[in-house]
Design an enzyme around this catalytic site. Structure first.
Site, PDB file in Angstrom:
ATOM      1  N   ASP A  30      -5.609  -3.695  -2.044  1.00  0.00           N
ATOM      2  CA  ASP A  30      -5.545  -2.252  -2.275  1.00  0.00           C
ATOM      3  C   ASP A  30      -4.146  -1.831  -2.698  1.00  0.00           C
ATOM      4  OD1 ASP A  30      -4.539  -2.741   0.312  1.00  0.00           O
ATOM      5  OD2 ASP A  30      -5.169  -0.779   1.040  1.00  0.00           O
ATOM      6  N   GLU A  66       0.837  -1.211   0.000  1.00  0.00           N
ATOM      7  CA  GLU A  66       0.000   0.000   0.000  1.00  0.00           C
ATOM      8  C   GLU A  66       0.867   1.254   0.000  1.00  0.00           C
ATOM      9  OE1 GLU A  66      -1.139   2.594   3.376  1.00  0.00           O
ATOM     10  OE2 GLU A  66      -2.524   0.908   3.631  1.00  0.00           O
TER      11      GLU A  66
END
Length: 339
Positions: free
Chosen positions: A113, A58
């Site tokens: 993500d 991330e």
């Protein structure tokens, strides 16, 4: 007469020298320069200063996105090279989510993500700097995201948070903050696969169903049941994960008012107290006793300012840690056409 003029001129010079000088005009704050200085190592590792100095997919994706946006090709290249060398160690094109200074890769499972942020950054960088190899790398990642991490349930496309550990006989465990809506919209315009649009629709539908507690908020982690419930094994909080949901909705553009209303109601409730809790427990309806970080505050301010886009007041400083600073810079993407 000449001597008089000379005396006056000297006196004027002396007085001018003695007069207090105006303070220099402060240089405009450089948010990307400050971010790099505090959180990016020389070799391209984004350091999570609030989490034992680890690095994760991330953070690398966030750094790559910001480097592209601010036109810093040198930083982008080093960030991508470090990410590829240290995190892209699986059998697929996805990334191990966690790296520690002591042991290197500490968990080979991915974080979806992070994969999306990296792929999005690569594609944007490829377009900005005319590097087709980066575009090819982005397509490899997004292909594996769709092929390996999308599940179907009741006609919906759903996004697993990672390849392992989120499917059980009880159902799927989901994290709606991993639905990176602006990335979905970006990929829809460049990829013919229908899953991007389907994920966009399914995430918005789940947000209307996953509403808990006094303020009807989603939790960080969700068990897909009928109806959805907060996932066991996680604290039932609207907290550090879920706070990104309104950020991504706004960043993607023109969210339905009903999607934002729970977040607006929650944050508006605390305005008279000049206090913004970092999280709320949706079972007990309790709130954190600590004031939210500058990053969470930036998201709250943008959410409350909608539908009028937030005014772009100059950013004077970054939050105290990597995550807060990232949220601050991401919040500034809302309504910015250059994104």
């Amino acid at each position: 007469m000449a001597m008089a003029f000379k005396t006056l001129a000297v006196s004027a010079l002396v007085l001018a020298a003695m007069a207090p000088k105006a303070p220099p005009t402060p240089a405009a704050f450089d948010p990307w320069g400050a971010f790099k200085e505090r959180f990016v190592s020389a070799e391209g590792r984004v350091i999570d200063t609030g989490n034992q100095a680890i690095s994760h997919s991330e953070g690398q994706g966030a750094g790559m996105l910001l480097a592209t946006h601010y036109g810093d090709r040198t930083a982008f290249t080093s960030l991508w090279q470090w990410t590829k060398a240290h995190l892209q160690v699986r059998q697929d094109a996805l990334f191990a989510w966690k790296w520690t200074p002591e042991a290197g890769v500490a968990d080979t499972n991915n974080a979806t993500d992070g994969d999306l942020l990296i792929a999005w950054a690569l594609s944007r960088a490829a377009e900005r700097w005319k590097e087709p190899q980066w575009q090819a790398e982005s397509r490899r990642i997004t292909g594996d995201v769709l092929d390996r991490l999308v599940r179907r349930s009741n006609g919906r496309a759903l996004l697993l948070p990672g390849a392992y550990g989120f499917e059980s006989t009880d159902g799927l465990t989901l994290n709606l903050s991993y639905w990176v809506f602006p990335a979905f919209r970006y990929f829809q315009r460049r990829d013919s696969r229908p899953e991007w649009a389907e994920l966009d629709v399914s995430g918005r539908a789940l947000l209307k169903e996953a509403r808990f507690g006094r303020w009807s908020l989603p939790t960080d982690w969700l068990l897909l049941a009928a109806p959805p419930v907060p996932a066991a094994g996680f604290k039932p909080r609207f907290g550090y994960n879920a706070v990104r949901i309104p950020l991504y909705l706004l960043w993607a553009g023109n969210p339905e008012p009903d999607l934002l209303s729970p977040f607006q109601g929650y944050w508006r409730y605390f305005r008279p107290a000049s206090f913004l809790p970092a999280w709320t427990d949706v079972v007990e309806n309790s709130v954190d006793s600590y004031h939210a970080s500058p990053g969470i505050q930036a998201i709250a301010q943008a959410t409350l300012a909608h539908p009028a886009l937030p005014r772009r007041t100059p950013l004077a400083e970054l939050g105290p840690d990597y995550y807060s600073a990232t949220l601050q810079l991401f919040a500034r993407a809302i309504g910015d056409p250059s994104w």
